[in-house]
Enzyme design. Structure first.
Site, PDB file in Angstrom:
ATOM      1  N   GLN A  33      -5.005  -1.433   9.615  1.00 53.20           N
ATOM      2  CA  GLN A  33      -4.418  -2.745   8.982  1.00 53.20           C
ATOM      3  C   GLN A  33      -4.936  -3.797   9.736  1.00 53.20           C
ATOM      4  O   GLN A  33      -4.628  -3.944  11.062  1.00 53.20           O
ATOM      5  CB  GLN A  33      -3.044  -2.808   8.775  1.00 53.20           C
ATOM      6  N   ASP A  39     -10.909   2.953   4.191  1.00 54.03           N
ATOM      7  CA  ASP A  39     -11.295   1.564   3.873  1.00 54.03           C
ATOM      8  C   ASP A  39     -12.607   1.140   3.848  1.00 54.03           C
ATOM      9  O   ASP A  39     -12.949   0.298   3.610  1.00 54.03           O
ATOM     10  CB  ASP A  39     -10.655   0.424   5.422  1.00 54.03           C
ATOM     11  N   LYS A  49       0.843  -1.241   0.062  1.00 53.44           N
ATOM     12  CA  LYS A  49       0.001  -0.166  -0.079  1.00 53.44           C
ATOM     13  C   LYS A  49       1.010   1.255  -0.009  1.00 53.44           C
ATOM     14  O   LYS A  49       0.492   2.367  -0.764  1.00 53.44           O
ATOM     15  CB  LYS A  49      -0.945  -0.026   1.099  1.00 53.44           C
TER      16      LYS A  49
END
Ligand SMILES: NC(=O)c1ccc[n+]([C@@H]2O[C@H](COP(=O)([O-])OP(=O)(O)OC[C@H]3O[C@@H](n4cnc5c(N)ncnc54)[C@H](OP(=O)(O)O)[C@@H]3O)[C@@H](O)[C@H]2O)c1
Length: 295
Positions: free
Chosen positions: A101, A124, A57
């Site tokens: 994460q 997200d 990422k």
């Protein structure tokens, strides 16, 4: 497309194309806004798979011109410490997206941490406000993996309206949001899970089959209707002759000859997920400065 010539749904190539588009948008907007977009990626502990995802990422951010602020915390970091970090990032004008994460170490409550993120910075798309907007078909930040599935289907002009779509898996991360997105596109959607009876028969009905389970090669040829579109979200690490490699939930070798379209693993939904994360960050960046962009 005949059932004997499957078309590969190439997420890797599409993700690269999206990254170039994002790079161009950023190049246009940055002189006007006076700073690049910013994404904060929070990782706790040393899960090796998470470390790989976070690195990917960050690399992708660098390529398109997003300033990524990686923050790595030790395994024993407390809930309160992380909540404080998120509260600070929510107030930080240089930060447009915040990503925690997953999975987190067991002592941490991921749902309540995700709730602390400003919904407008929820890169997200997993905050309850954004999931609620998805349920209501309102615009909002969409979760990255399901959005990546939909963008890939769109790129290949795959008709969804009226089609029977089956999603295997009902997680908040993938299964439920992808089912809602398929429904939004007027597919007739079924969701299967670990208690589904006669999964094979349910699968054989599907024109569009999305597997998001986490079991290597569980979808075999007999389970797939000839000509079906097969989307493999699964990422499983297996060892063959002592060598680690990634496989999906779909037995690609067996299923590809009967499918009309199929995603590879790796190179299918994985890169699309990262592309959607970047896209969400750039959209938040533009919106905050009063620009509307179409991606
Ligand atoms: N490509 C990407 O970027 C990306 C992103 C996220 C996740 N993934 C991968 O996608 C997979 C799923 O992730 P997830 O987070 O959704 O996993 P998860 O939270 O573990 O959910 C798995 C789902 O599969 C269902 N399931 C388990 N065994 C089953 C069976 N035998 N038959 C039918 N359904 C079964 C479970 O049903 P119950 O609800 O009944 O337990 C559950 O709903 C994993 O391999 C993950 O690594 C990939």
């Amino acid at each position: 497309m005949s059932a004997s010539t499957p078309c590969l749904l190439d997420g890797k190539t599409l993700a690269k194309k999206i990254q170039l588009e994002l790079q161009a948008k950023i190049a246009q907007l940055e002189p006007k806004i006076g700073r690049p977009p910013g994404l904060a990626v929070l990782m706790v502990g040393d899960n090796p798979a998470s470390a790989v995802y976070v690195r990917n990422k960050e690399r992708a951010c660098q390529k398109v011109g997003i300033a990524s602020v990686g923050q790595h915390f030790p395994e024993n970091t407390t809930q309160e410490e992380l909540e404080e970090v998120i509260a600070r990032l929510n107030q930080d004008d240089r930060v447009d997206g915040i990503l925690v994460q997953l999975p987190l170490p067991k002592h941490l409550d991921s749902i309540s941490l995700l709730r602390c993120i400003d919904p407008d910075k929820d890169a997200d798309g997993l905050h309850q406000v954004n999931l609620g907007k998805l349920v209501r078909s309102e615009p909002g930040l969409r979760s990255c993996t399901p959005a990546g599935v939909m963008r890939l289907l769109q790129e290949y002009n795959i008709t969804l309206a009226g089609k029977k779509a089956l999603v295997i898996g009902r997680s908040i991360l993938v299964g439920k949001p992808v089912a809602l997105m398929l429904l939004e596109q007027n597919a007739t959607v079924t969701i299967a899970h670990s208690r589904t009876q006669d999964l094979e028969a349910v699968c054989r009905e599907a024109d569009i089959l999305v597997a998001a389970v986490g079991k290597p090669n569980m979808i075999t040829q007999e389970m797939v209707k000839p000509g079906a579109v097969v989307i493999d979200v699964g990422i499983n690490r297996v060892e063959t002759s002592g060598k680690p490699r990634l496989v999906g939930d779909v037995d690609f070798e067996q299923v590809a000859p009967v499918a009309s379209y199929i995603t590879p693993v790796p190179g299918g939904i994985g890169p699309m997920t990262v592309a959607m994360l970047l896209s969400n960050t750039v959209q938040s960046y533009a919106r905050k400065a009063g620009y509307t962009i179409s991606l």
